[in-house]
Design a protein around this motif. Structure first.
Motif, PDB file in Angstrom:
ATOM      1  N   LEU A 145       0.906  -1.187   0.011  1.00 25.12           N
ATOM      2  CA  LEU A 145       0.095   0.005  -0.165  1.00 25.12           C
ATOM      3  C   LEU A 145       1.032   1.233   0.043  1.00 25.12           C
ATOM      4  O   LEU A 145       0.357   2.326  -0.701  1.00 25.12           O
ATOM      5  CB  LEU A 145      -1.013   0.073   1.268  1.00 25.12           C
ATOM      6  CG  LEU A 145      -1.993  -1.022   1.375  1.00 25.12           C
ATOM      7  CD1 LEU A 145      -2.697  -1.026   2.525  1.00 25.12           C
ATOM      8  CD2 LEU A 145      -2.957  -1.029  -0.008  1.00 25.12           C
ATOM      9  N   LEU A 178       4.171  -0.612   4.297  1.00 29.44           N
ATOM     10  CA  LEU A 178       2.678  -1.027   5.001  1.00 29.44           C
ATOM     11  C   LEU A 178       1.911  -1.889   3.753  1.00 29.44           C
ATOM     12  O   LEU A 178       1.969  -1.413   2.449  1.00 29.44           O
ATOM     13  CB  LEU A 178       1.928   0.311   4.987  1.00 29.44           C
ATOM     14  CG  LEU A 178       0.526   0.258   5.397  1.00 29.44           C
ATOM     15  CD1 LEU A 178       0.403  -0.261   6.778  1.00 29.44           C
ATOM     16  CD2 LEU A 178      -0.324   1.667   5.184  1.00 29.44           C
ATOM     17  N   ARG A 195      -1.611  -4.836   3.025  1.00 30.46           N
ATOM     18  CA  ARG A 195      -2.747  -5.031   3.529  1.00 30.46           C
ATOM     19  C   ARG A 195      -2.665  -6.838   3.565  1.00 30.46           C
ATOM     20  O   ARG A 195      -2.480  -7.238   2.541  1.00 30.46           O
ATOM     21  CB  ARG A 195      -4.087  -4.543   2.714  1.00 30.46           C
ATOM     22  CG  ARG A 195      -5.359  -5.358   2.745  1.00 30.46           C
ATOM     23  CD  ARG A 195      -6.431  -4.947   1.932  1.00 30.46           C
ATOM     24  NE  ARG A 195      -7.685  -5.520   2.122  1.00 30.46           N
ATOM     25  CZ  ARG A 195      -8.228  -6.699   1.490  1.00 30.46           C
ATOM     26  NH1 ARG A 195      -7.380  -7.151   0.432  1.00 30.46           N
ATOM     27  NH2 ARG A 195      -9.179  -6.976   1.639  1.00 30.46           N
ATOM     28  N   LEU A 223      -3.995  -4.865   8.508  1.00 30.64           N
ATOM     29  CA  LEU A 223      -2.579  -4.024   7.969  1.00 30.64           C
ATOM     30  C   LEU A 223      -1.452  -4.363   8.777  1.00 30.64           C
ATOM     31  O   LEU A 223      -1.642  -4.596   9.795  1.00 30.64           O
ATOM     32  CB  LEU A 223      -2.858  -2.568   8.153  1.00 30.64           C
ATOM     33  CG  LEU A 223      -3.793  -1.807   7.122  1.00 30.64           C
ATOM     34  CD1 LEU A 223      -3.657  -0.255   7.280  1.00 30.64           C
ATOM     35  CD2 LEU A 223      -3.778  -2.143   5.934  1.00 30.64           C
ATOM     36  N   TYR A 239     -10.621  -0.420   0.431  1.00 30.01           N
ATOM     37  CA  TYR A 239      -9.332  -0.107   0.859  1.00 30.01           C
ATOM     38  C   TYR A 239      -8.871   0.618  -0.347  1.00 30.01           C
ATOM     39  O   TYR A 239      -7.773   1.300  -0.077  1.00 30.01           O
ATOM     40  CB  TYR A 239      -8.806  -1.270   1.329  1.00 30.01           C
ATOM     41  CG  TYR A 239      -8.241  -2.112   0.396  1.00 30.01           C
ATOM     42  CD1 TYR A 239      -6.790  -2.131  -0.127  1.00 30.01           C
ATOM     43  CD2 TYR A 239      -8.899  -3.518  -0.083  1.00 30.01           C
ATOM     44  CE1 TYR A 239      -6.347  -2.938  -1.203  1.00 30.01           C
ATOM     45  CE2 TYR A 239      -8.329  -4.171  -1.143  1.00 30.01           C
ATOM     46  CZ  TYR A 239      -7.123  -4.020  -1.645  1.00 30.01           C
ATOM     47  OH  TYR A 239      -6.623  -4.973  -2.585  1.00 30.01           O
ATOM     48  N   SER A 296      -8.751   4.447  -0.490  1.00 30.91           N
ATOM     49  CA  SER A 296      -8.043   5.167   0.412  1.00 30.91           C
ATOM     50  C   SER A 296      -7.010   5.642  -0.024  1.00 30.91           C
ATOM     51  O   SER A 296      -6.148   5.234  -0.789  1.00 30.91           O
ATOM     52  CB  SER A 296      -8.203   4.412   1.643  1.00 30.91           C
ATOM     53  OG  SER A 296      -9.470   3.739   1.885  1.00 30.91           O
ATOM     54  N   TYR A 343      -2.729   6.236   1.896  1.00 31.11           N
ATOM     55  CA  TYR A 343      -1.985   5.759   3.196  1.00 31.11           C
ATOM     56  C   TYR A 343      -0.611   6.317   3.251  1.00 31.11           C
ATOM     57  O   TYR A 343      -0.301   7.017   2.309  1.00 31.11           O
ATOM     58  CB  TYR A 343      -1.673   4.219   2.839  1.00 31.11           C
ATOM     59  CG  TYR A 343      -2.947   3.329   2.543  1.00 31.11           C
ATOM     60  CD1 TYR A 343      -3.561   2.749   3.741  1.00 31.11           C
ATOM     61  CD2 TYR A 343      -3.478   3.114   1.350  1.00 31.11           C
ATOM     62  CE1 TYR A 343      -4.954   1.898   3.459  1.00 31.11           C
ATOM     63  CE2 TYR A 343      -4.618   2.465   1.227  1.00 31.11           C
ATOM     64  CZ  TYR A 343      -5.149   1.648   2.052  1.00 31.11           C
ATOM     65  OH  TYR A 343      -6.166   1.149   2.003  1.00 31.11           O
ATOM     66  N   VAL A 383       1.013   5.486  11.263  1.00 35.09           N
ATOM     67  CA  VAL A 383       0.217   5.084  10.118  1.00 35.09           C
ATOM     68  C   VAL A 383      -1.134   6.016   9.873  1.00 35.09           C
ATOM     69  O   VAL A 383      -1.792   6.109  10.670  1.00 35.09           O
ATOM     70  CB  VAL A 383      -0.084   3.475  10.000  1.00 35.09           C
ATOM     71  CG1 VAL A 383      -0.949   3.380   8.772  1.00 35.09           C
ATOM     72  CG2 VAL A 383       1.196   2.763   9.963  1.00 35.09           C
ATOM     73  N   VAL A 442      -4.381   6.561   7.548  1.00 33.72           N
ATOM     74  CA  VAL A 442      -5.415   6.014   6.314  1.00 33.72           C
ATOM     75  C   VAL A 442      -6.278   7.088   6.084  1.00 33.72           C
ATOM     76  O   VAL A 442      -7.191   7.405   7.253  1.00 33.72           O
ATOM     77  CB  VAL A 442      -5.991   4.775   6.811  1.00 33.72           C
ATOM     78  CG1 VAL A 442      -6.809   4.305   5.786  1.00 33.72           C
ATOM     79  CG2 VAL A 442      -4.961   3.620   7.210  1.00 33.72           C
ATOM     80  N   CYS A 460      -9.721   8.323   3.895  1.00 30.48           N
ATOM     81  CA  CYS A 460     -10.764   8.067   2.966  1.00 30.48           C
ATOM     82  C   CYS A 460     -11.643   9.119   2.474  1.00 30.48           C
ATOM     83  O   CYS A 460     -12.164   9.894   3.098  1.00 30.48           O
ATOM     84  CB  CYS A 460     -11.575   6.966   3.470  1.00 30.48           C
ATOM     85  SG  CYS A 460     -12.791   6.350   2.274  1.00 30.48           S
ATOM     86  N   SER A 478      -5.883   6.915  12.323  1.00 32.45           N
ATOM     87  CA  SER A 478      -4.385   7.019  12.634  1.00 32.45           C
ATOM     88  C   SER A 478      -3.979   5.848  13.640  1.00 32.45           C
ATOM     89  O   SER A 478      -4.987   5.567  14.694  1.00 32.45           O
ATOM     90  CB  SER A 478      -4.075   8.525  13.257  1.00 32.45           C
ATOM     91  OG  SER A 478      -4.660   8.811  14.342  1.00 32.45           O
ATOM     92  N   TRP A 513      -6.556   1.709  16.894  1.00 32.03           N
ATOM     93  CA  TRP A 513      -6.488   2.891  16.163  1.00 32.03           C
ATOM     94  C   TRP A 513      -7.354   3.947  17.007  1.00 32.03           C
ATOM     95  O   TRP A 513      -8.190   3.764  17.839  1.00 32.03           O
ATOM     96  CB  TRP A 513      -7.294   2.730  15.032  1.00 32.03           C
ATOM     97  CG  TRP A 513      -6.729   1.782  14.072  1.00 32.03           C
ATOM     98  CD1 TRP A 513      -6.598   0.394  14.018  1.00 32.03           C
ATOM     99  CD2 TRP A 513      -5.909   2.222  12.714  1.00 32.03           C
ATOM    100  NE1 TRP A 513      -6.000  -0.232  13.142  1.00 32.03           N
ATOM    101  CE2 TRP A 513      -5.490   1.005  12.277  1.00 32.03           C
ATOM    102  CE3 TRP A 513      -5.600   3.260  12.253  1.00 32.03           C
ATOM    103  CZ2 TRP A 513      -4.620   0.883  11.108  1.00 32.03           C
ATOM    104  CZ3 TRP A 513      -4.872   3.255  11.044  1.00 32.03           C
ATOM    105  CH2 TRP A 513      -4.423   1.994  10.534  1.00 32.03           C
TER     106      TRP A 513
END
Length: 338
Positions: free
Chosen positions: A52, A60, A62, A72, A94, A97, A99, A127, A129, A131, A143, A151
Motif C-alpha cells: 500500500l 505498509l 494489507r 494492515l 481499501y 483510500s 495511506y 500510520v 489512512v 478515505c 491514525s 486505532w
C-alpha cells in the motif's frame, strides 16, 4: 543521509514481489515479499499481502483476510520484522483510500526515541489512512501509532473554509511525506470548476488543509498526463508533469505565498528531456508515470514495460527483469550515509 530508490513492489500473479531498480542493494533478481521474513508465522501469508505504501525502509501492506475488516501490517525489510496492526473497521473499499507512514526520521527534533536498527531506521512508526467517500462528503482520517493497543477514533478532516468536504477521490493512494506532513493529490471543485488540489495532513496534530494547484498555462503543454507529487532532497514539494509530444518532464515548485493562505502559484523550475533506450522508437512510445522516489521516476509504456528515469539526466533504463506490469506499484526507497 541519501535516499535511493531500490525497487518497487507489485503483484506477479497472486504473489507480491520486489522488482529491483538498477544498482539496487537487493541485487538484480526479483524477490518475493515473504523471502524477507523467514520466521514470520504462516498465517500472515505475507507473499500474498497487497503493498500500500512505503517510507524510510518500512512497507505498509494489507493482509489477505476474507472478513470485511481492514488488516494492515508494517514490514521492516532490513530488520526482517513485521508488526500486525489491530483490525480497522472500514465501510469503504481499501483501494479507494490513501495511506502514509511516518517514522522518527520525520521528527528530527525528537531526542527521546528508542535506538533503532539498522542505523538510520526506526522501529517506531505512525500510520495514517484517509478515505474520501466521494464528492460532497468529508474526508475521514484514521491514525495508529506504534505501541498503542488500538486505532484512534476516526476524525473528519476539515479546514477553515470546509473546502475538504467537496473533494473527489484521491488520485494516488500513496502519500508523499516530507517535514512531518503527508500530501495527497485530489481532484476538487473550486469556484465551480474542478481543479487539482493537494491535501496536507500533519502527522502530529492530524490537522488537514487544502490548497489549489495554480500553474500558468504557458508552463504546461495541452497534452499532458495527470501530475505526480514528489519531494526533492531538501524536502521541497514538487509536481512532475510528463508531457507529449517531445517526451518532456516538467518539474514545478510552489512560489512563496505572500498572502499567507494555502493557495499559491506553481512555476516550472526545470525541464528534463527523456532519453529513450536506443532500441526504442519515440514515435511508437507513450509513457505513463507510475511513481517517483529518490530522484528516479518509474514509467510504463503502451506495452506495459517499465522503465526507470533519472530525473537529473533524463536517461531511461529498461527494467527487463520485471516483465510486463499493469498493476499499481509501490516504490521502495532506502537511506544510506553519504
Amino acid at each position: 543521509m541519501s535516499m535511493l530508490l531500490s525497487g518497487f513492489f507489485t503483484r506477479k500473479g497472486k504473489l507480491t514481489c520486489l522488482v529491483p531498480t538498477p544498482g539496487s542493494v537487493f541485487g538484480p533478481t526479483t524477490l518475493f515479499l515473504g523471502s524477507f521474513f523467514r520466521d514470520a508465522p504462516r498465517g500472515l501469508r505475507l507473499s500474498r499481502a497487497t503493498p500500500l505504501a512505503a517510507h524510510h525502509g518500512l512497507l505498509l501492506v494489507r493482509l489477505p483476510y476474507s472478513d470485511p475488516l481492514l488488516h494492515l501490517a508494517v514490514c521492516n525489510l532490513l530488520a526482517g520484522t513485521c508488526i500486525v496492526l489491530p483490525p480497522l473497521e472500514s465501510s469503504w473499499k481499501y483501494g479507494d483510500s490513501g495511506y502514509a507512514i511516518f517514522t522518527t526520521a520525520d521528527r528530527p527534533s525528537s531526542c527521546d526515541e528508542q535506538p533503532s536498527w539498522p542505523p538510520g531506521y526506526s522501529a517506531l512508526f505512525k500510520v495514517l489512512v484517509i478515505c474520501c467517500h466521494g464528492y460532497h462528503k468529508p474526508c475521514i482520517l484514521h491514525s495508529f501509532s506504534y505501541g498503542e493497543a488500538r486505532w484512534k477514533m476516526p476524525t473528519e478532516i476539515v479546514c477553515e473554509s470546509t473546502k475538504l468536504s467537496i473533494c473527489g477521490s484521491l488520485k494516488h493512494p500513496i502519500a508523499v511525506v516530507c517535514h512531518g506532513t503527508a500530501h495527497w493529490l485530489v481532484w476538487c471543485k473550486s469556484t465551480d470548476v474542478y481543479r487539482w488540489h493537494i491535501i496536507d495532513v500533519d502527522a502530529e496534530t492530524c490537522h488537514g488543509s487544502l490548497r489549489e494547484i495554480v500553474i500558468p498555462i504557458q508552463h504546461i503543454l495541452p497534452v499532458t498526463y495527470e501530475p505526480q507529487l514528489s519531494v526533492a532532497h531538501d524536502g521541497t514539494l514538487l509536481l512532475l508533469y510528463l508531457q507529449r509530444p517531445g517526451l518532456q518532464l516538467k518539474i514545478c515548485v510552489q512560489q512563496d505565498n505572500v498572502k499567507g493562505d494555502n493557495d499559491g502559484r506553481w512555476l516550472c523550475s526545470r525541464v528534463v528531456e527523456l532519453k529513450l533506450p536506443t532500441s526504442i522508437q519515440a514515435q511508437e512510445m507513450y509513457l505513463t508515470p507510475l511513481g517517483e522516489k529518490g530522484g528516479t521516476l518509474l514509467v510504463k509504456d503502451n506495452w506495459m514495460n517499465v522503465y526507470a528515469v533519472d530525473l537529473k539526466t533524463g536517461v531511461m533504463k529498461s527494467l527487463a527483469s520485471c516483465g510486463q506490469i499493469n498493476r499499481k506499484i509501490v516504490p521502495f526507497e532506502l537511506y544510506w550515509p553519504v
